[in-house]
Design an enzyme around this catalytic site. Sequence first.
Site, PDB file in Angstrom:
ATOM      1  N   THR A 186      -7.329  -9.211  -1.430  1.00  9.33           N
ATOM      2  CA  THR A 186      -7.320 -10.689  -1.622  1.00  9.33           C
ATOM      3  C   THR A 186      -8.728 -11.070  -0.882  1.00  9.33           C
ATOM      4  O   THR A 186      -8.741 -10.894   0.257  1.00  9.33           O
ATOM      5  CB  THR A 186      -6.069 -11.370  -0.969  1.00  9.33           C
ATOM      6  OG1 THR A 186      -5.059 -10.798  -1.702  1.00  9.33           O
ATOM      7  CG2 THR A 186      -6.290 -12.965  -1.555  1.00  9.33           C
ATOM      8  N   HIS A 188      -3.677 -11.252   7.204  1.00 13.35           N
ATOM      9  CA  HIS A 188      -4.878 -10.572   6.506  1.00 13.35           C
ATOM     10  C   HIS A 188      -5.778  -9.935   7.675  1.00 13.35           C
ATOM     11  O   HIS A 188      -6.197 -10.459   8.403  1.00 13.35           O
ATOM     12  CB  HIS A 188      -5.583 -11.329   5.379  1.00 13.35           C
ATOM     13  CG  HIS A 188      -5.982 -10.528   4.404  1.00 13.35           C
ATOM     14  ND1 HIS A 188      -7.424  -9.973   4.585  1.00 13.35           N
ATOM     15  CD2 HIS A 188      -5.826 -10.568   3.153  1.00 13.35           C
ATOM     16  CE1 HIS A 188      -7.440  -9.054   3.309  1.00 13.35           C
ATOM     17  NE2 HIS A 188      -6.627  -9.556   2.590  1.00 13.35           N
ATOM     18  N   HIS A 196       2.744  -8.071  -3.214  1.00 11.81           N
ATOM     19  CA  HIS A 196       1.886  -8.853  -4.085  1.00 11.81           C
ATOM     20  C   HIS A 196       2.012  -8.429  -5.171  1.00 11.81           C
ATOM     21  O   HIS A 196       1.697  -7.074  -5.540  1.00 11.81           O
ATOM     22  CB  HIS A 196       0.567  -8.743  -3.289  1.00 11.81           C
ATOM     23  CG  HIS A 196      -0.354  -9.565  -4.173  1.00 11.81           C
ATOM     24  ND1 HIS A 196      -1.671  -9.814  -3.742  1.00 11.81           N
ATOM     25  CD2 HIS A 196      -0.059 -10.444  -5.222  1.00 11.81           C
ATOM     26  CE1 HIS A 196      -2.466 -10.596  -4.647  1.00 11.81           C
ATOM     27  NE2 HIS A 196      -1.520 -10.748  -5.577  1.00 11.81           N
ATOM     28  N   GLU A 229      -0.603 -20.322   4.736  1.00 15.83           N
ATOM     29  CA  GLU A 229      -0.753 -19.103   5.464  1.00 15.83           C
ATOM     30  C   GLU A 229      -2.245 -18.788   5.905  1.00 15.83           C
ATOM     31  O   GLU A 229      -3.182 -19.119   5.000  1.00 15.83           O
ATOM     32  CB  GLU A 229      -0.317 -17.860   4.854  1.00 15.83           C
ATOM     33  CG  GLU A 229      -0.768 -16.629   5.489  1.00 15.83           C
ATOM     34  CD  GLU A 229      -0.352 -15.392   4.794  1.00 15.83           C
ATOM     35  OE1 GLU A 229       0.901 -15.151   4.134  1.00 15.83           O
ATOM     36  OE2 GLU A 229      -0.830 -14.368   5.012  1.00 15.83           O
ATOM     37  N   HIS A 247       0.730  -1.023  -0.118  1.00 12.54           N
ATOM     38  CA  HIS A 247      -0.095  -0.032  -0.137  1.00 12.54           C
ATOM     39  C   HIS A 247       0.970   1.225  -0.041  1.00 12.54           C
ATOM     40  O   HIS A 247       0.377   2.265   0.084  1.00 12.54           O
ATOM     41  CB  HIS A 247      -0.892  -0.046   1.263  1.00 12.54           C
ATOM     42  CG  HIS A 247      -2.136  -1.282   0.901  1.00 12.54           C
ATOM     43  ND1 HIS A 247      -2.731  -1.312  -0.471  1.00 12.54           N
ATOM     44  CD2 HIS A 247      -2.392  -2.201   1.615  1.00 12.54           C
ATOM     45  CE1 HIS A 247      -3.446  -2.366  -0.511  1.00 12.54           C
ATOM     46  NE2 HIS A 247      -3.332  -2.971   0.783  1.00 12.54           N
ATOM     47  N   GLU A 252       3.980 -12.674  -2.515  1.00 13.39           N
ATOM     48  CA  GLU A 252       2.771 -13.254  -3.030  1.00 13.39           C
ATOM     49  C   GLU A 252       2.047 -13.181  -4.406  1.00 13.39           C
ATOM     50  O   GLU A 252       2.530 -12.064  -5.046  1.00 13.39           O
ATOM     51  CB  GLU A 252       1.713 -12.212  -2.187  1.00 13.39           C
ATOM     52  CG  GLU A 252       1.708 -12.500  -0.954  1.00 13.39           C
ATOM     53  CD  GLU A 252       0.675 -11.345  -0.204  1.00 13.39           C
ATOM     54  OE1 GLU A 252      -0.111 -10.763  -0.848  1.00 13.39           O
ATOM     55  OE2 GLU A 252       0.860 -11.273   1.138  1.00 13.39           O
TER      56      GLU A 252
HETATM   57  N1  PXP Z   1      -1.373 -12.086   3.700  1.00 17.18           N
HETATM   58  C1  PXP Z   1      -1.846 -12.344   2.284  1.00 17.18           C
HETATM   59  C2  PXP Z   1      -1.712 -13.618   1.647  1.00 17.18           C
HETATM   60  C3  PXP Z   1      -2.495 -11.231   1.551  1.00 17.18           C
HETATM   61  O1  PXP Z   1      -2.882 -11.324   0.249  1.00 17.18           O
HETATM   62  C4  PXP Z   1      -2.455  -9.999   2.274  1.00 17.18           C
HETATM   63  C5  PXP Z   1      -2.943  -8.667   1.559  1.00 17.18           C
HETATM   64  O2  PXP Z   1      -2.106  -8.526   0.535  1.00 17.18           O
HETATM   65  C6  PXP Z   1      -1.876  -9.893   3.565  1.00 17.18           C
HETATM   66  C7  PXP Z   1      -1.456 -10.974   4.330  1.00 17.18           C
HETATM   67  C8  PXP Z   1      -1.791  -8.524   4.692  1.00 17.18           C
HETATM   68  O3  PXP Z   1      -3.005  -8.217   4.729  1.00 17.18           O
HETATM   69  P1  PXP Z   1      -3.435  -6.715   5.297  1.00 17.18           P
HETATM   70  O4  PXP Z   1      -2.870  -5.718   4.473  1.00 17.18           O
HETATM   71  O5  PXP Z   1      -4.881  -6.627   5.501  1.00 17.18           O
HETATM   72  O6  PXP Z   1      -2.548  -6.624   6.634  1.00 17.18           O
END
Ligand code: PXP
Length: 240
Positions: free
Chosen positions: A101, A190, A43, A151, A10, A70
Amino acid sequence: MVRLHVNVDHIATVREARRDRFPDPIEWALAAERAGALGITCHLREDRRHIQDADLAALRERITTKLNLELSLAPEMIEIARHSGAEAFCLVPENRAEVTTEGGLDVLAERGRLHEIIPRLAQGGAEVSLFIDPDPAQIEASAEVGAAFVELHTGRYANLSGTDRAAELERLRAGAELSHALGLRVNAGHGLDYDNVAPTALLPHVEELNIGFAIVARSLFVGVERAVENMHELIQTARP
Ligand code: PXP
């Protein structure tokens, strides 16, 4: 010790809002490392909405902790991943219309492709993880296709409250136990933030938490170092 891996997508989202050169996700990742991140996650999406191919190469060149990429199962992404130099890959479902995701990978439905993709990604010694819901059938299929890690998707847990959240946490706990019993190593992530992270750090067998959005958002107010340090402290306090 549960390791904090920081997702830098981000920072690139903000940069891409203006298609500019800043803020630079690589500089931000380096600051996150200085503040205690033990890995950097990004990602590379098929639509390149945030991280770009050049970011991936620059992260590989400049970060000193572990790089976790990712990616979807698309052949183009697998080829890029194989030449990326990342130490870890996390296979995720990808849908162009989604904001982030949604849901875990359907390992049962993708067994055929995964049997072929996982050994190719693991060839250079990289760890391959599957991002899945804490569903016993998906966990069993993940072990069967030869993943090293799962994960566990904590997004549902993060979005629920009260007894529903407690029930989802129990599902994550049981999922972590089953994964371990089947020989899978366990990560989670996530939707984790400063208020909901502690119980996930206490999940059995969890090695890494992947956290992005909450840390990026807090860093706007307190700077990347403090945002990462605060999250690191919460995780270490929950599970020293
Ligand atoms: N794990 C995976 C597999 C994800 O796709 C993401 C989002 O890109 C995250 C963790 C991290 O999620 P968040 O940005 O909500 O902390």
